[in-house]
Motif scaffolding. Structure first.
Motif, PDB file in Angstrom:
ATOM      1  N   ILE A   5       3.083  10.214  11.750  1.00  0.00           N
ATOM      2  CA  ILE A   5       3.000   9.853  13.163  1.00  0.00           C
ATOM      3  C   ILE A   5       1.550   9.763  13.625  1.00  0.00           C
ATOM      4  CG2 ILE A   5       3.526  10.673  15.513  1.00  0.00           C
ATOM      5  CD1 ILE A   5       6.137  11.871  14.181  1.00  0.00           C
ATOM      6  N   SER A   6       0.711  10.630  13.089  1.00  0.00           N
ATOM      7  CA  SER A   6      -0.708  10.661  13.474  1.00  0.00           C
ATOM      8  C   SER A   6      -1.559   9.674  12.690  1.00  0.00           C
ATOM      9  CB  SER A   6      -1.264  12.068  13.273  1.00  0.00           C
ATOM     10  OG  SER A   6      -0.548  12.996  14.024  1.00  0.00           O
ATOM     11  N   ASN A   7      -0.898   8.901  11.851  1.00  0.00           N
ATOM     12  CA  ASN A   7      -1.595   7.901  11.042  1.00  0.00           C
ATOM     13  C   ASN A   7      -2.611   8.534  10.086  1.00  0.00           C
ATOM     14  OD1 ASN A   7      -1.155   5.227  10.649  1.00  0.00           O
ATOM     15  ND2 ASN A   7      -2.632   4.526  12.161  1.00  0.00           N
ATOM     16  N   LYS A   8      -2.282   9.722   9.578  1.00  0.00           N
ATOM     17  CA  LYS A   8      -3.173  10.434   8.667  1.00  0.00           C
ATOM     18  C   LYS A   8      -2.755  10.280   7.210  1.00  0.00           C
ATOM     19  CE  LYS A   8      -4.577  13.866  12.026  1.00  0.00           C
ATOM     20  NZ  LYS A   8      -4.639  15.290  12.353  1.00  0.00           N
ATOM     21  N   THR A   9      -1.798   9.430   6.968  1.00  0.00           N
ATOM     22  CA  THR A   9      -1.335   9.190   5.605  1.00  0.00           C
ATOM     23  C   THR A   9      -1.560   7.719   5.266  1.00  0.00           C
ATOM     24  OG1 THR A   9       0.511   9.467   4.078  1.00  0.00           O
ATOM     25  CG2 THR A   9       1.059   8.743   6.285  1.00  0.00           C
ATOM     26  N   LYS A  10      -1.793   7.458   3.998  1.00  0.00           N
ATOM     27  CA  LYS A  10      -2.063   6.080   3.579  1.00  0.00           C
ATOM     28  C   LYS A  10      -0.801   5.245   3.483  1.00  0.00           C
ATOM     29  CE  LYS A  10      -6.320   7.081   1.193  1.00  0.00           C
ATOM     30  NZ  LYS A  10      -7.117   6.935  -0.004  1.00  0.00           N
ATOM     31  N   GLY A  11       0.328   5.885   3.416  1.00  0.00           N
ATOM     32  CA  GLY A  11       1.578   5.152   3.313  1.00  0.00           C
ATOM     33  C   GLY A  11       2.757   6.095   3.277  1.00  0.00           C
ATOM     34  N   ALA A  12       3.901   5.544   3.501  1.00  0.00           N
ATOM     35  CA  ALA A  12       5.136   6.326   3.459  1.00  0.00           C
ATOM     36  C   ALA A  12       6.173   5.535   2.689  1.00  0.00           C
ATOM     37  CB  ALA A  12       5.626   6.625   4.867  1.00  0.00           C
ATOM     38  N   LYS A  13       7.033   6.242   2.018  1.00  0.00           N
ATOM     39  CA  LYS A  13       8.107   5.589   1.274  1.00  0.00           C
ATOM     40  C   LYS A  13       9.073   4.922   2.245  1.00  0.00           C
ATOM     41  CE  LYS A  13       8.211   8.825  -2.584  1.00  0.00           C
ATOM     42  NZ  LYS A  13       9.054   9.794  -3.300  1.00  0.00           N
ATOM     43  N   ASP A  52      13.068   4.872   6.679  1.00  0.00           N
ATOM     44  CA  ASP A  52      14.475   4.625   6.991  1.00  0.00           C
ATOM     45  C   ASP A  52      15.104   5.840   7.661  1.00  0.00           C
ATOM     46  OD1 ASP A  52      16.827   2.931   6.888  1.00  0.00           O
ATOM     47  OD2 ASP A  52      17.564   4.238   5.271  1.00  0.00           O
ATOM     48  N   LYS A  53      14.811   7.032   7.164  1.00  0.00           N
ATOM     49  CA  LYS A  53      15.346   8.259   7.768  1.00  0.00           C
ATOM     50  C   LYS A  53      14.838   8.429   9.195  1.00  0.00           C
ATOM     51  CE  LYS A  53      15.911  11.035   3.595  1.00  0.00           C
ATOM     52  NZ  LYS A  53      15.499  12.260   2.894  1.00  0.00           N
ATOM     53  N   ILE A  54      13.556   8.157   9.398  1.00  0.00           N
ATOM     54  CA  ILE A  54      12.971   8.277  10.734  1.00  0.00           C
ATOM     55  C   ILE A  54      13.623   7.269  11.684  1.00  0.00           C
ATOM     56  CG2 ILE A  54      10.868   7.992  12.092  1.00  0.00           C
ATOM     57  CD1 ILE A  54       9.325   8.986   9.566  1.00  0.00           C
ATOM     58  N   ALA A  55      13.739   6.037  11.252  1.00  0.00           N
ATOM     59  CA  ALA A  55      14.340   4.995  12.089  1.00  0.00           C
ATOM     60  C   ALA A  55      15.784   5.338  12.445  1.00  0.00           C
ATOM     61  CB  ALA A  55      14.274   3.646  11.375  1.00  0.00           C
ATOM     62  N   LYS A  56      16.548   5.799  11.480  1.00  0.00           N
ATOM     63  CA  LYS A  56      17.945   6.156  11.753  1.00  0.00           C
ATOM     64  C   LYS A  56      18.043   7.319  12.734  1.00  0.00           C
ATOM     65  CE  LYS A  56      20.013   4.302   7.597  1.00  0.00           C
ATOM     66  NZ  LYS A  56      20.626   4.567   6.292  1.00  0.00           N
ATOM     67  N   ALA A  57      17.161   8.308  12.586  1.00  0.00           N
ATOM     68  CA  ALA A  57      17.174   9.455  13.494  1.00  0.00           C
ATOM     69  C   ALA A  57      16.835   9.042  14.918  1.00  0.00           C
ATOM     70  CB  ALA A  57      16.208  10.522  13.004  1.00  0.00           C
ATOM     71  N   SER A  66      15.398   0.194  14.534  1.00  0.00           N
ATOM     72  CA  SER A  66      15.163  -0.470  13.253  1.00  0.00           C
ATOM     73  C   SER A  66      13.792  -0.042  12.723  1.00  0.00           C
ATOM     74  CB  SER A  66      15.191  -1.990  13.417  1.00  0.00           C
ATOM     75  OG  SER A  66      14.063  -2.414  14.154  1.00  0.00           O
ATOM     76  N   ILE A  67      13.579  -0.243  11.445  1.00  0.00           N
ATOM     77  CA  ILE A  67      12.285   0.075  10.850  1.00  0.00           C
ATOM     78  C   ILE A  67      11.189  -0.773  11.496  1.00  0.00           C
ATOM     79  CG2 ILE A  67      10.914  -0.024   8.731  1.00  0.00           C
ATOM     80  CD1 ILE A  67      13.375   0.919   7.218  1.00  0.00           C
ATOM     81  N   ASP A  68      11.494  -2.021  11.804  1.00  0.00           N
ATOM     82  CA  ASP A  68      10.516  -2.886  12.477  1.00  0.00           C
ATOM     83  C   ASP A  68      10.033  -2.273  13.793  1.00  0.00           C
ATOM     84  OD1 ASP A  68      10.662  -4.788  10.492  1.00  0.00           O
ATOM     85  OD2 ASP A  68      12.134  -6.015  11.554  1.00  0.00           O
ATOM     86  N   GLU A  69      10.938  -1.639  14.507  1.00  0.00           N
ATOM     87  CA  GLU A  69      10.580  -1.042  15.792  1.00  0.00           C
ATOM     88  C   GLU A  69       9.642   0.158  15.636  1.00  0.00           C
ATOM     89  OE1 GLU A  69      14.016  -1.540  18.957  1.00  0.00           O
ATOM     90  OE2 GLU A  69      14.818  -0.932  16.993  1.00  0.00           O
ATOM     91  N   LEU A  70       9.623   0.766  14.465  1.00  0.00           N
ATOM     92  CA  LEU A  70       8.688   1.870  14.216  1.00  0.00           C
ATOM     93  C   LEU A  70       7.248   1.405  14.333  1.00  0.00           C
ATOM     94  CD1 LEU A  70      10.154   3.775  11.133  1.00  0.00           C
ATOM     95  CD2 LEU A  70       9.991   4.606  13.473  1.00  0.00           C
TER      96      LEU A  70
END
Length: 59
Positions: free
Chosen positions: A27-35, A40-45, A49-53
């Motif tokens: 969320i803080s943009n401190k990671t280079k990438g996420a699986k 998908d888990k975040i979007a579903k929670a 949609s993933i696009d909306e993330l």
């Protein structure tokens, strides 16, 4: 998008079974990438949609 949903990271962690620190880093943009599966888990929670993330209006 998470800011728009008014959900705490701890709540999101519970809903997704993902580690609090990992979520915080994403969320803080401190990671280079996420699986994809993590996104998908975040979007579903969040019931989005993933696009909306990646809604750039949050930045």
């Amino acid at each position: 998008m998470i800011l728009k949903k008014s959900i705490r990271i701890s709540e999101l962690s519970e809903k997704t079974s993902l580690d609090y620190k990992s979520l915080h880093n994403i969320i803080s943009n401190k990671t280079k990438g996420a699986k994809f599966s993590t996104l998908d888990k975040i979007a579903k929670a969040l019931d989005i949609s993933i696009d909306e993330l990646f809604d750039r209006e949050d930045y």
